[in-house]
Design a protein around this motif. Structure first.
Motif, PDB file in Angstrom:
ATOM      1  N   LYS A  60       0.784  -0.959  -0.014  1.00  0.00           N
ATOM      2  CA  LYS A  60      -0.159  -0.062  -0.109  1.00  0.00           C
ATOM      3  C   LYS A  60       0.815   1.323   0.027  1.00  0.00           C
ATOM      4  O   LYS A  60       2.170   1.128   0.457  1.00  0.00           O
ATOM      5  N   LEU A  61       0.356   2.298  -0.546  1.00  0.00           N
ATOM      6  CA  LEU A  61       1.330   3.609  -0.627  1.00  0.00           C
ATOM      7  C   LEU A  61       0.352   4.634  -0.346  1.00  0.00           C
ATOM      8  O   LEU A  61      -0.913   4.609  -0.857  1.00  0.00           O
ATOM      9  N   THR A  62       0.966   5.686   0.304  1.00  0.00           N
ATOM     10  CA  THR A  62       0.331   6.994   0.467  1.00  0.00           C
ATOM     11  C   THR A  62       1.155   8.017  -0.201  1.00  0.00           C
ATOM     12  O   THR A  62       2.373   7.812  -0.772  1.00  0.00           O
ATOM     13  N   LYS A  63       0.896   9.187   0.116  1.00  0.00           N
ATOM     14  CA  LYS A  63       1.749  10.483  -0.485  1.00  0.00           C
ATOM     15  C   LYS A  63       3.020  10.306  -0.112  1.00  0.00           C
ATOM     16  O   LYS A  63       3.988  10.785  -0.793  1.00  0.00           O
ATOM     17  N   GLU A  64       3.071   9.730   1.024  1.00  0.00           N
ATOM     18  CA  GLU A  64       4.536  10.105   1.813  1.00  0.00           C
ATOM     19  C   GLU A  64       5.227   8.939   1.176  1.00  0.00           C
ATOM     20  O   GLU A  64       6.483   9.242   1.329  1.00  0.00           O
ATOM     21  N   ASN A  65       5.117   7.944   0.436  1.00  0.00           N
ATOM     22  CA  ASN A  65       5.664   6.992  -0.113  1.00  0.00           C
ATOM     23  C   ASN A  65       6.062   7.274  -1.527  1.00  0.00           C
ATOM     24  O   ASN A  65       6.941   6.706  -2.128  1.00  0.00           O
ATOM     25  N   GLN A  66       5.585   8.625  -2.130  1.00  0.00           N
ATOM     26  CA  GLN A  66       5.891   8.831  -3.314  1.00  0.00           C
ATOM     27  C   GLN A  66       7.235   9.229  -3.874  1.00  0.00           C
ATOM     28  O   GLN A  66       7.783  10.083  -3.303  1.00  0.00           O
ATOM     29  N   GLY A  67       7.976   8.537  -4.653  1.00  0.00           N
ATOM     30  CA  GLY A  67       9.553   8.851  -4.859  1.00  0.00           C
ATOM     31  C   GLY A  67       9.645   9.649  -6.311  1.00  0.00           C
ATOM     32  O   GLY A  67      10.703   9.781  -6.624  1.00  0.00           O
ATOM     33  N   CYS A  68       8.715   9.687  -6.892  1.00  0.00           N
ATOM     34  CA  CYS A  68       8.505  10.371  -8.321  1.00  0.00           C
ATOM     35  C   CYS A  68       7.565  11.649  -8.306  1.00  0.00           C
ATOM     36  O   CYS A  68       6.624  11.231  -7.996  1.00  0.00           O
ATOM     37  N   PRO A  69       8.053  12.822  -8.576  1.00  0.00           N
ATOM     38  CA  PRO A  69       6.918  14.082  -8.453  1.00  0.00           C
ATOM     39  C   PRO A  69       5.917  13.822  -9.491  1.00  0.00           C
ATOM     40  O   PRO A  69       4.868  14.217  -9.185  1.00  0.00           O
ATOM     41  N   ASN A  70       6.486  13.285 -10.793  1.00  0.00           N
ATOM     42  CA  ASN A  70       5.534  13.173 -11.833  1.00  0.00           C
ATOM     43  C   ASN A  70       4.467  12.222 -11.460  1.00  0.00           C
ATOM     44  O   ASN A  70       3.177  12.139 -11.871  1.00  0.00           O
ATOM     45  N   GLY A  71       4.916  11.129 -11.122  1.00  0.00           N
ATOM     46  CA  GLY A  71       4.031  10.110 -10.588  1.00  0.00           C
ATOM     47  C   GLY A  71       2.955  10.471  -9.793  1.00  0.00           C
ATOM     48  O   GLY A  71       1.753  10.310  -9.709  1.00  0.00           O
ATOM     49  N   ALA A  72       3.653  11.193  -8.631  1.00  0.00           N
ATOM     50  CA  ALA A  72       2.651  12.017  -7.465  1.00  0.00           C
ATOM     51  C   ALA A  72       1.540  12.777  -8.174  1.00  0.00           C
ATOM     52  O   ALA A  72       0.358  12.780  -7.673  1.00  0.00           O
ATOM     53  N   MET A  73       2.053  13.530  -9.118  1.00  0.00           N
ATOM     54  CA  MET A  73       1.116  14.498  -9.759  1.00  0.00           C
ATOM     55  C   MET A  73      -0.196  13.609 -10.466  1.00  0.00           C
ATOM     56  O   MET A  73      -1.238  14.037 -10.374  1.00  0.00           O
ATOM     57  N   ALA A  74       0.262  12.597 -11.141  1.00  0.00           N
ATOM     58  CA  ALA A  74      -0.719  11.772 -11.894  1.00  0.00           C
ATOM     59  C   ALA A  74      -1.666  11.307 -10.871  1.00  0.00           C
ATOM     60  O   ALA A  74      -3.023  11.148 -11.257  1.00  0.00           O
ATOM     61  N   GLY A 118      -5.132   6.383  -0.232  1.00  0.00           N
ATOM     62  CA  GLY A 118      -3.960   5.723  -0.673  1.00  0.00           C
ATOM     63  C   GLY A 118      -4.433   4.585  -1.727  1.00  0.00           C
ATOM     64  O   GLY A 118      -5.399   4.845  -2.241  1.00  0.00           O
ATOM     65  N   ILE A 119      -3.034   3.773  -1.989  1.00  0.00           N
ATOM     66  CA  ILE A 119      -3.405   3.139  -3.185  1.00  0.00           C
ATOM     67  C   ILE A 119      -2.695   1.614  -2.783  1.00  0.00           C
ATOM     68  O   ILE A 119      -1.814   1.655  -2.141  1.00  0.00           O
ATOM     69  N   ALA A 120      -3.330   0.695  -3.561  1.00  0.00           N
ATOM     70  CA  ALA A 120      -2.888  -0.629  -3.339  1.00  0.00           C
ATOM     71  C   ALA A 120      -2.249  -1.112  -4.714  1.00  0.00           C
ATOM     72  O   ALA A 120      -2.991  -0.941  -5.871  1.00  0.00           O
ATOM     73  N   VAL A 121      -1.284  -1.768  -4.541  1.00  0.00           N
ATOM     74  CA  VAL A 121      -0.341  -2.057  -5.907  1.00  0.00           C
ATOM     75  C   VAL A 121       0.121  -3.454  -5.738  1.00  0.00           C
ATOM     76  O   VAL A 121       0.888  -3.789  -4.586  1.00  0.00           O
ATOM     77  N   MET A 122      -0.686  -4.509  -6.165  1.00  0.00           N
ATOM     78  CA  MET A 122      -0.337  -5.926  -5.958  1.00  0.00           C
ATOM     79  C   MET A 122      -0.379  -6.755  -7.258  1.00  0.00           C
ATOM     80  O   MET A 122      -1.242  -6.429  -8.012  1.00  0.00           O
ATOM     81  N   PRO A 123       0.086  -8.155  -7.341  1.00  0.00           N
ATOM     82  CA  PRO A 123      -0.361  -8.723  -8.112  1.00  0.00           C
ATOM     83  C   PRO A 123      -1.991  -9.052  -8.382  1.00  0.00           C
ATOM     84  O   PRO A 123      -2.467  -9.216  -7.361  1.00  0.00           O
ATOM     85  N   LEU A 124      -2.556  -9.102  -9.571  1.00  0.00           N
ATOM     86  CA  LEU A 124      -4.181  -9.160  -9.682  1.00  0.00           C
ATOM     87  C   LEU A 124      -4.638 -10.309  -8.936  1.00  0.00           C
ATOM     88  O   LEU A 124      -5.543 -10.277  -8.248  1.00  0.00           O
ATOM     89  N   GLU A 125      -3.787 -11.543  -9.043  1.00  0.00           N
ATOM     90  CA  GLU A 125      -4.260 -12.865  -8.398  1.00  0.00           C
ATOM     91  C   GLU A 125      -4.538 -12.763  -6.822  1.00  0.00           C
ATOM     92  O   GLU A 125      -5.221 -13.399  -6.309  1.00  0.00           O
ATOM     93  N   ASN A 126      -3.747 -11.552  -6.464  1.00  0.00           N
ATOM     94  CA  ASN A 126      -3.946 -11.495  -4.763  1.00  0.00           C
ATOM     95  C   ASN A 126      -5.288 -10.897  -4.330  1.00  0.00           C
ATOM     96  O   ASN A 126      -5.494 -10.677  -3.126  1.00  0.00           O
ATOM     97  N   TYR A 127      -5.939 -10.266  -5.316  1.00  0.00           N
ATOM     98  CA  TYR A 127      -7.230  -9.599  -4.833  1.00  0.00           C
ATOM     99  C   TYR A 127      -8.321 -10.261  -4.682  1.00  0.00           C
ATOM    100  O   TYR A 127      -8.618 -11.416  -5.517  1.00  0.00           O
TER     101      TYR A 127
END
Length: 268
Positions: A60-74, A118-127
């Motif tokens: 899981k990711l929040t804004k505090e985890n963002q390591g790229c400004p362009n990705g954070a903007m998107a 926040g965002i969840a990013v994980m293998p589709l099969e795990n959902y």
């Protein structure tokens, strides 16, 4: 069809080196907090989180985890600064011929409209519940097959848009999320650096609403489009997963009898 079965099918009909990745946006903090996946303990670029998920990692990711400004903007976790919105930022780096062209890129990119908790990013099969977007990064051949699977139900693909920038965050994630339609990307120099994609990989982003029909379309178009060598691999992978192989038909393709003169002979 359910999520697990859909992944079993797509991994049988396509020889994937990476797992399909599911992206889920949470706009309620309690829902995000209660989602039982560990939150990343340090920064990561969004595209690298997708790459990590394609190899089996969940986070899981929040804004505090963002390591790229362009990705954070998107992802609406950072506001778009005036130099980027006006086109001046990219123009100043000689990415585009003039400010107007540069501004048009910023104007046409489709970012999240509401900041997520926040965002969840994980293998589709795990959902266990449906994600919002599915991202598959693979060979051009496999992306072609998924386009053909989409075409089986939807016809010609007329909406594809990419420019070689913000490839994973915008092309594959926020654009499909906003349009409810598929998109492809040839990736971009930034994500190829920080996420270490292979030189011959490209990507396709799919709103989850279209995921099952694309999987079904890939299955239905295997006989007309796949050659016998590929069908042998499909049959083997289906057998390994205990799935039905009776639909695979050898020695038949959509273009049987269409060509004259035979294949080109190449002397090596």
């Amino acid at each position: 069809m359910n999520i697990k079965h859909s992944v079993d099918l797509i991994e049988s009909y396509l020889d994937l080196d990476r797992k399909p990745v599911g992206i889920k946006f949470f706009f309620d903090k309690d829902e995000f907090d209660n989602f039982e996946v560990p939150q990343r303990d340090r920064k990561v670029t969004y595209c690298n989180s997708v790459q990590l998920a394609s190899k089996g990692n969940s986070m899981k990711l929040t804004k505090e985890n963002q390591g790229c400004p362009n990705g954070a903007m998107a992802l609406k976790m950072k506001e778009v600064p005036e130099p980027m919105a006006s086109g001046k930022a990219r123009f100043s780096k000689n990415i585009y011929h003039d400010v107007e062209t540069s501004k048009s890129i910023s104007d046409e990119m489709l970012f999240l409209k509401e900041e997520p908790a926040g965002i969840a990013v994980m293998p589709l099969e795990n959902y266990k519940e449906n994600p919002d977007v599915v991202v598959v990064v693979s060979s051009p051949y496999n992306v072609m097959r998924m386009i053909q699977g989409h075409g089986y139900f939807n016809g010609y693909t007329s909406n594809l848009r990419t420019v070689g920038l913000q490839a994973v965050c915008q092309d594959l994630t926020t654009y499909p999320y906003n349009t409810k339609d598929i998109n492809i990307t040839l990736l971009c120099p930034g994500t190829r650096l920080v996420a270490d994609w292979q030189a011959d990989e490209i990507g396709i982003g799919i709103p989850f609403e279209k995921w099952y029909e694309i999987v079904e379309g890939v299955k239905e178009t295997a006989n007309p489009f796949e050659r016998d060598k590929k069908k042998e691999g499909i049959e083997k992978r289906l057998e390994e997963r205990g799935l039905d192989t009776s639909g695979i038909k050898f020695n038949e393709n959509y273009d049987d009898g269409s060509y004259t003169g035979g294949k080109i002979e190449i002397n090596k």
